[in-house]
Write a protein that holds these residues in place. Structure first.
Motif, PDB file in Angstrom:
ATOM      1  N   TYR A   1     -45.504  47.225  61.052  1.00  0.00           N
ATOM      2  CA  TYR A   1     -45.687  46.711  62.401  1.00  0.00           C
ATOM      3  C   TYR A   1     -46.965  45.895  62.514  1.00  0.00           C
ATOM      4  CZ  TYR A   1     -41.890  49.795  63.663  1.00  0.00           C
ATOM      5  OH  TYR A   1     -40.655  50.405  63.729  1.00  0.00           O
ATOM      6  N   ARG A   2     -46.819  44.758  63.207  1.00  0.00           N
ATOM      7  CA  ARG A   2     -47.954  43.879  63.441  1.00  0.00           C
ATOM      8  C   ARG A   2     -48.883  44.496  64.491  1.00  0.00           C
ATOM      9  NH1 ARG A   2     -46.306  38.969  62.325  1.00  0.00           N
ATOM     10  NH2 ARG A   2     -44.439  39.263  63.607  1.00  0.00           N
ATOM     11  N   GLY A   3     -50.184  44.359  64.263  1.00  0.00           N
ATOM     12  CA  GLY A   3     -51.145  44.843  65.243  1.00  0.00           C
ATOM     13  C   GLY A   3     -51.699  46.226  64.966  1.00  0.00           C
TER      14      GLY A   3
ATOM     15  N   PRO B   1     -50.181  43.559  58.814  1.00  0.00           N
ATOM     16  CA  PRO B   1     -49.410  42.319  58.722  1.00  0.00           C
ATOM     17  C   PRO B   1     -49.916  41.264  59.702  1.00  0.00           C
ATOM     18  CG  PRO B   1     -47.986  44.236  58.934  1.00  0.00           C
ATOM     19  CD  PRO B   1     -49.367  44.687  59.248  1.00  0.00           C
ATOM     20  N   ARG B   2     -49.754  40.021  59.322  1.00  0.00           N
ATOM     21  CA  ARG B   2     -50.190  38.928  60.185  1.00  0.00           C
ATOM     22  C   ARG B   2     -48.982  38.147  60.689  1.00  0.00           C
ATOM     23  NH1 ARG B   2     -55.209  37.579  56.040  1.00  0.00           N
ATOM     24  NH2 ARG B   2     -56.221  39.623  56.315  1.00  0.00           N
ATOM     25  N   SER B   3     -48.927  36.870  60.409  1.00  0.00           N
ATOM     26  CA  SER B   3     -47.825  36.052  60.928  1.00  0.00           C
ATOM     27  C   SER B   3     -46.576  36.204  60.062  1.00  0.00           C
ATOM     28  CB  SER B   3     -48.258  34.580  60.981  1.00  0.00           C
ATOM     29  OG  SER B   3     -48.599  34.121  59.681  1.00  0.00           O
TER      30      SER B   3
ATOM     31  N   THR C   1     -43.537  40.358  54.735  1.00  0.00           N
ATOM     32  CA  THR C   1     -44.750  40.369  53.932  1.00  0.00           C
ATOM     33  C   THR C   1     -44.441  41.044  52.602  1.00  0.00           C
ATOM     34  OG1 THR C   1     -47.121  40.918  53.924  1.00  0.00           O
ATOM     35  CG2 THR C   1     -45.613  42.582  54.799  1.00  0.00           C
TER      36      THR C   1
ATOM     37  N   ILE D   1     -41.556  42.664  58.928  1.00  0.00           N
ATOM     38  CA  ILE D   1     -42.606  42.782  59.941  1.00  0.00           C
ATOM     39  C   ILE D   1     -41.965  42.790  61.328  1.00  0.00           C
ATOM     40  CG2 ILE D   1     -44.672  41.735  60.951  1.00  0.00           C
ATOM     41  CD1 ILE D   1     -45.212  40.398  58.284  1.00  0.00           C
TER      42      ILE D   1
ATOM     43  N   ASP E   1     -42.929  43.409  65.660  1.00  0.00           N
ATOM     44  CA  ASP E   1     -43.954  43.563  66.688  1.00  0.00           C
ATOM     45  C   ASP E   1     -43.773  44.915  67.372  1.00  0.00           C
ATOM     46  OD1 ASP E   1     -45.211  41.011  66.387  1.00  0.00           O
ATOM     47  OD2 ASP E   1     -43.502  40.101  67.412  1.00  0.00           O
TER      48      ASP E   1
END
Length: 223
Positions: free
Chosen positions: A45-47, A82-84, A88, A110, A112
């Motif tokens: 998960y991003r963030g 993770p980023r954009s 990944t 990935i 959000d």
């Protein structure tokens, strides 16, 4: 004919000798596991800092690289932020027992972090009123969940919330349900069809991210 037979024997002994000389050399690439301890779905998960675990057979030395990957200790524990993008990868490189290089790539999807939902008696109504009886409101339980997060062992706990009855001052309730006898008596006096709000819901969670805003719960009495 004799020359041909001799040539065949020479070739046979050459091949047999090569096989014998190399029969003890084994190509045993180590077993490698790369996974997130959040779930078994290969989802990160991003963030947030996703826990990653890397296991190498025979405890062979290796190097692990990836965007947002940070080593935590020498026991195979990492954190991945993770980023954009929608995918990944983590790459693990090293040498096996025979000093032969290997290269393993693990892909993760990935996602959000979606907003959680506030619930009352496990019911949720987005942009509408929950229709309850006075008894259901008096005895019900407030909860908060993340239905779209695939994280094993995710827990949330309601610390407190505020309740607003028509024509009455706002009251703060500690815990996930109304326990005050005086407040329950006030609820029983509220007219049918009245709207009641539960808001400023405070939660505690083991999710490694801050929950900024918890949606209020709007209730309409049906008796």
């Amino acid at each position: 004919m004799k020359l041909t037979s001799t040539l065949i024997l020479v070739i046979w002994f050459s091949i047999n000798g090569y096989i014998n000389n190399n029969s003890f050399t084994e190509k045993s690439s180590p077993k490698i596991e790369i996974y997130t301890t959040f779930n078994d779905q290969h989802i990160v998960y991003r963030g947030i800092q996703n826990p990653i675990r890397i296991k190498i057979e025979n405890n062979l030395p290796y190097q692990a690289t990836g965007e947002g990957l940070v080593k935590i200790d020498d026991l195979g524990n990492y954190k991945l932020a993770p980023r954009s993008g929608k995918e990944t990868t983590i790459t693990v490189t090293g040498k096996d027992l025979n000093d032969i290089p290997y290269n393993v790539i693990k892909k993760f999807e990935i996602r959000d972090i979606s907003s959680g939902i506030s619930q009352f008696n496990s019911k949720h109504c987005k942009q509408c009123d929950l229709k309850l009886t006075k008894k259901e409101l008096s005895e019900g339980v407030v909860s908060y969940n993340f239905p779209d997060l695939l994280i094993d062992g995710l827990k949330t706990e309601i610390i407190s919330f505020k309740i607003k009855l028509p024509g009455k001052p706002t009251k703060k309730v500690f815990g996930n349900k109304i326990k005050s006898t005086a407040l329950i008596k006030e609820i029983l006096k509220v007219k049918r069809g009245s709207q009641i709000q539960l808001f400023e819901i405070q939660i505690k969670s083991n999710l490694p991210a801050r929950v900024c805003k918890v949606p209020p719960i709007i209730i309409r009495l049906i008796d």
